[in-house]
Design an enzyme around this catalytic site. Structure first.
Site, PDB file in Angstrom:
ATOM      1  N   HIS A  83     -10.153   2.317  -0.484  1.00 19.95           N
ATOM      2  CA  HIS A  83     -10.085   1.222   0.493  1.00 19.95           C
ATOM      3  C   HIS A  83     -11.214   1.296   1.524  1.00 19.95           C
ATOM      4  CE1 HIS A  83      -8.160  -1.829   3.026  1.00 19.95           C
ATOM      5  NE2 HIS A  83      -7.238  -2.001   2.079  1.00 19.95           N
ATOM      6  N   HIS A  86       0.796  -1.233   0.000  1.00 20.70           N
ATOM      7  CA  HIS A  86       0.000   0.000   0.000  1.00 20.70           C
ATOM      8  C   HIS A  86       0.830   1.287   0.000  1.00 20.70           C
ATOM      9  CE1 HIS A  86      -3.458  -2.404   0.026  1.00 20.70           C
ATOM     10  NE2 HIS A  86      -3.817  -2.351   1.292  1.00 20.70           N
ATOM     11  N   GLU A 113     -11.400  -3.626  -3.556  1.00 20.46           N
ATOM     12  CA  GLU A 113     -10.327  -2.727  -3.971  1.00 20.46           C
ATOM     13  C   GLU A 113     -10.076  -2.904  -5.473  1.00 20.46           C
ATOM     14  OE1 GLU A 113      -6.894  -3.259  -1.261  1.00 20.46           O
ATOM     15  OE2 GLU A 113      -8.321  -4.400  -0.017  1.00 20.46           O
TER      16      GLU A 113
END
Length: 348
Positions: free
Chosen positions: A195, A121, A313
């Site tokens: 997210h 991420h 996602e």
């Protein structure tokens, strides 16, 4: 104080002060509202969606995403044993990158590692922990907000200065449109996602027995550390075959290769709310979680746990830079990255 919003002199009715970062940066909350009474609230910390409220036929609203009431909770959530990234924009690269490295133009790029020896991420301090600049706020003409972030060259060791923009638009058809664009001064890699954790019966509920479909015949094979091997797994007769409607699984952290732009659906029988996810991305990573480890309480003093919500996602494949047969994640110098996802809500 650092100003990161555009209406310092003319505060809007749909803009509220949300808090100050430790660096004394101001964070504001903006609310989009449509003619159906649906509301979407966004803060400029992490370009984060804090709530999505869907009204039923009686006007009673259900908040269908996980979030926090205070900026401090969002900031502190990144210190949890596994940061939940509640509602945030993730970048520069969503998902895992093996050994936090890849080859670009014949050169090895060694990124910062924040997931054992890997990166996840976007690194130690990714886009989810940045204060974004608000360029446009909702008005009577359009229920839309535009936020921008400038990622400097070599941030988390990614090459190139990257200009990123996310636009959230709420339509009168109860669609939340999420549009990403980005441009770099050098060749780089980019993979952005939203997210949010959804729970269509309300953020205080459990996602067990809510129904989902995923429009995929294959998913990525991964190692025990959830790093893609480069191989694909057929979903025929697999527990994660969601081509027909099934209950939300209690545990899932997998990337599905999409057959079509209609990526997934979700339905809450208690609320009678249905959500459809539509995207131009090649994959959707599905993750069940939201656990705050009894350390931070969610909105309305809610105790979030391992099955509080489910993420869809939409994105490119994790670790794509290390697999030549995956869709390319390389963004060439002065080229445009473009990503569109729609979350459409209906009362059934």
């Amino acid at each position: 104080m650092f100003k990161n919003h555009i209406s310092q002199n003319n505060p809007s009715l749909n803009e509220k002060f949300f808090g100050l970062t430790p660096e004394n940066q101001e964070v504001f909350c903006y609310t989009l509202t449509n003619k159906q009474g649906m509301e979407v609230s966004v803060i400029n910390y992490g370009a984060t969606i804090t709530s999505i409220k869907i009204p039923n036929s009686n006007g009673i609203k259900t908040d269908v995403v996980l979030g926090f009431d205070k900026l401090e909770s969002y900031i502190n959530s990144f210190n949890l044993p596994s940061a939940p990234y509640l509602g945030a924009v993730v970048g520069r690269y969503a998902g895992r990158i093996n050994n936090a490295s890849f080859i670009l133009n014949g050169e090895k790029i060694q990124l910062t590692s924040n997931h054992n020896r890997h990166q996840i991420h976007g690194g130690s301090v990714g886009f989810s922990q940045k204060v974004w600049t608000v360029k446009s706020i909702p008005s009577e003409e359009t229920q839309s907000i535009i936020l921008e972030y400038l990622s400097v060259d070599n941030e988390e060791n990614f090459p190139g200065e990257l200009s990123v923009r996310v636009t959230y638009t709420l339509t009168d058809q109860n669609e939340l449109k999420v549009e990403f664009s980005a441009k770099s001064t050098e060749d780089t890699i980019v993979n952005l996602t939203q997210h949010s954790y959804f729970n269509l019966n309300g953020h205080q509920e459990n996602i067990n027995h809510q129904k989902i479909t995923i429009n995929a015949d294959t998913m990525l094979e991964t190692t025990e550390e959830l790093i893609p091997t480069g191989k694909f797994i057929s979903l025929k007769n697999h527990d994660y075959d969601f081509s027909t409607t099934k209950d939300c699984p209690a545990i899932i952290d997998n990337t599905f290769v999409l057959n079509d732009t209609k990526a997934a659906t979700m339905y809450g029988e208690k609320s009678k709310i249905k959500m459809t996810v539509i995207t131009n991305q090649p994959a959707v990573h599905v993750y069940v979680g939201g656990n705050c480890f009894d350390q931070i309480k969610g909105k309305e003093a809610t105790e979030y746990h391992k099955t509080s919500g489910i993420c869809f996602e939409t994105q490119n494949f994790p670790d794509a830079p290390n697999h030549s047969h995956f869709p390319t994640a390389v963004l060439g110098k002065n080229e445009w990255y473009s990503h569109q996802t729609i979350f459409k809500f209906e009362n059934l």
